[in-house]
Design an enzyme around this catalytic site. Structure first.
Site, PDB file in Angstrom:
ATOM      1  N   TYR A   1      45.728  52.901  30.671  1.00  0.00           N
ATOM      2  CA  TYR A   1      44.934  52.214  31.698  1.00  0.00           C
ATOM      3  C   TYR A   1      44.704  53.129  32.896  1.00  0.00           C
ATOM      4  CZ  TYR A   1      44.184  48.721  35.458  1.00  0.00           C
ATOM      5  OH  TYR A   1      43.711  47.996  36.524  1.00  0.00           O
TER       6      TYR A   1
ATOM      7  N   ASP B   1      31.037  36.729  30.390  1.00  0.00           N
ATOM      8  CA  ASP B   1      32.289  37.203  29.788  1.00  0.00           C
ATOM      9  C   ASP B   1      32.068  37.264  28.288  1.00  0.00           C
ATOM     10  OD1 ASP B   1      35.099  37.803  29.319  1.00  0.00           O
ATOM     11  OD2 ASP B   1      35.432  36.980  31.321  1.00  0.00           O
TER      12      ASP B   1
HETATM   13  C1  AKB Z   1      48.241  46.112  36.425  1.00  0.00           C
HETATM   14  O1  AKB Z   1      49.397  45.779  36.714  1.00  0.00           O
HETATM   15  O2  AKB Z   1      47.947  46.723  35.388  1.00  0.00           O
HETATM   16  C2  AKB Z   1      47.122  45.787  37.396  1.00  0.00           C
HETATM   17  C3  AKB Z   1      46.852  46.923  38.322  1.00  0.00           C
HETATM   18  C4  AKB Z   1      47.832  47.292  39.345  1.00  0.00           C
HETATM   19  O3  AKB Z   1      45.815  47.520  38.229  1.00  0.00           O
HETATM   20  N1  AKB Z   1      47.441  44.607  38.130  1.00  0.00           N
END
Ligand code: AKB
Length: 323
Positions: free
Chosen positions: A143, A35
Site C-alpha cells: 500500500y 462504487d
Molecule cells: C491504513 O491504516 O492503511 C490507512 C492509512 C493510514 O492510510 N488508514
C-alpha cells in the site's frame, strides 16, 4: 454551469462522508456517487449513484461523459493491512485506478482530481518524530509503495501535462458512520465500537504504538479546502503532509475510560504491528498550514466525546434489545 463531481469509492469510510459533505456544499444533483457495488445503502439511496469499476477505463469514461463530470475524487483503494494479504490486487487497484483518472485529466475529459495519499508513504528509515514533508521515504508495505509511486505520478502529470491534481497524506481517520476496512489504523475506530457494545477491546497493536490520527470532520474539511483553493496556492503536487493529533492505544483507552470506567483493553499484537512500527509517530504539516491555511479542530478528548455519543445513539436499539 455548475461543476459536476464524481466520487469513486463513495461507499467507503471517507468516500461516504465526503459525498454527503460535497452534496451539502455543491448540491445533490451535482455530486455523483460511485462504487464497484451497492456497498452502502445510505449512499446508494441518498442521490445519484452509479456502479463504476475504477480499474476499467471504459466504465469510468462512460460515467464521466454521461454526467459531464469535471472533477473526480478517487477514494477507492486497498489499504495497508489488506494490501499485505493481497499484494497484486492492491497494486492493480491502487495504480490502475490512478492512471485511469490521471489519463482522463491529461486528455481533458476532466479538469481536476483529488487523490488521497497516506502516512504509509513513510517507512522504517524515515525519522519518526514530526516527520517533515521532504524526507527519506522507503515504504515497506505494498500500500505504501502504491502511494509513494502514485505521488510521483501525480507530480509528473502536473509538471508534464498541467493536470490539476491535489493530494493529502491522510493519517488514520476516525469516524462512526462507515467502518474502515483493511487498514492498520482501524483499531482506533474498532475500539469505540467495542467499548460501547461489550466493554472490552483486544488491540492488535502494542499499547505504546503512537500513530498520527484525525477525526473524519477534519479530514473532510482538509479535502474540501485543498480542492477549493486557487491552483497557484497548491504548491506541492505530489501530496501534502497532513496532521491533527497522535496517540497510542493506551492513551485512547484512557480517554474512553473517563466515560466508561469499566472499559478494559488487552493487547495481542499481530502482523499489523510491524506495519504500524514502520510509520511515523507524528507529522510536521507546516506546508499545508502555510500554503492553504490548514488547521485541525478535534482533539483526542473531542473525538472520544463525539464517537461515544454518536455510537451510543446508533446502537441504542440493539443494546436495549439485548439487555
Ligand atoms: C491504513 O491504516 O492503511 C490507512 C492509512 C493510514 O492510510 N488508514
Amino acid at each position: 454551469m455548475a461543476s459536476k463531481i464524481l466520487i469513486i469509492g463513495a461507499c467507503g469510510q471517507i468516500g461516504s462522508e465526503l459525498t454527503f459533505a460535497l452534496r451539502n456544499i455543491y448540491g445533490s444533483e451535482n455530486v455523483i456517487a460511485s462504487d464497484i457495488s451497492y456497498g452502502n445503502l445510505d449512499i446508494v439511496n441518498s442521490g445519484i449513484f452509479e456502479i463504476v469499476d475504477a480499474v476499467n477505463y471504459a466504465s469510468l469514461k462512460t460515467c464521466i461523459e454521461k454526467f459531464n463530470i469535471d472533477t473526480v475524487y478517487l477514494m477507492a483503494a486497498l489499504l495497508s493491512a489488506k494490501g499485505e494479504k493481497f499484494p497484486m490486487r492492491a497494486w492493480d487497484l491502487n495504480m490502475t485506478s490512478l492512471f485511469n483518472v490521471l489519463n482522463l485529466a491529461r486528455d481533458k475529459f476532466i479538469k481536476k482530481v483529488f487523490w488521497p495519499s497516506s502516512i504509509a508513504v513513510f517507512g522504517p528509515t524515515t525519522p519518526v518524530d514530526y516527520t517533515p514533508q521532504y524526507t527519506i521515504m522507503e515504504p515497506s508495505t505494498v500500500y505504501g509503495i502504491t502511494k509513494q509511486v502514485g505521488e510521483r505520478w501525480c507530480e509528473y502529470y502536473n509538471n508534464k501535462y498541467g493536470v490539476d491534481v491535489r493530494s493529502l497524506r491522510y493519517p488514520g481517520i476516525i469516524s462512526w458512520k462507515t467502518m474502515p476496512g483493511g487498514g492498520t489504523t482501524d483499531y482506533a475506530v474498532e475500539i469505540y465500537h467495542k467499548a460501547i457494545t461489550n466493554g472490552h477491546y483486544e488491540c492488535f497493536l502494542k499499547e505504546d504504538t503512537e500513530l498520527p490520527m484525525m477525526y473524519m470532520d477534519d479530514a473532510v474539511k482538509a479535502t474540501v479546502d485543498i480542492m477549493q483553493v486557487k491552483p497557484e496556492d497548491v504548491k506541492i503536487r505530489s501530496s501534502y503532509n497532513l496532521a491533527a493529533i497522535s496517540f497510542a492505544p493506551k492513551e485512547i483507552a484512557k480517554s474512553i475510560k473517563k466515560h466508561i470506567p469499566e472499559f478494559e483493553i488487552s493487547y495481542k499484537p499481530d502482523y499489523r504491528q510491524e506495519i504500524a512500527s514502520s510509520w511515523p509517530k507524528n507529522i510536521n504539516d507546516s506546508y499545508a498550514r502555510q500554503d492553504w491555511k490548514w488547521k485541525h479542530a478535534f482533539s483526542l478528548e473531542d473525538i472520544t466525546d463525539e464517537m461515544l455519543f454518536q455510537l451510543r445513539k446508533k446502537f441504542a436499539g440493539v443494546l436495549n434489545k439485548s439487555n
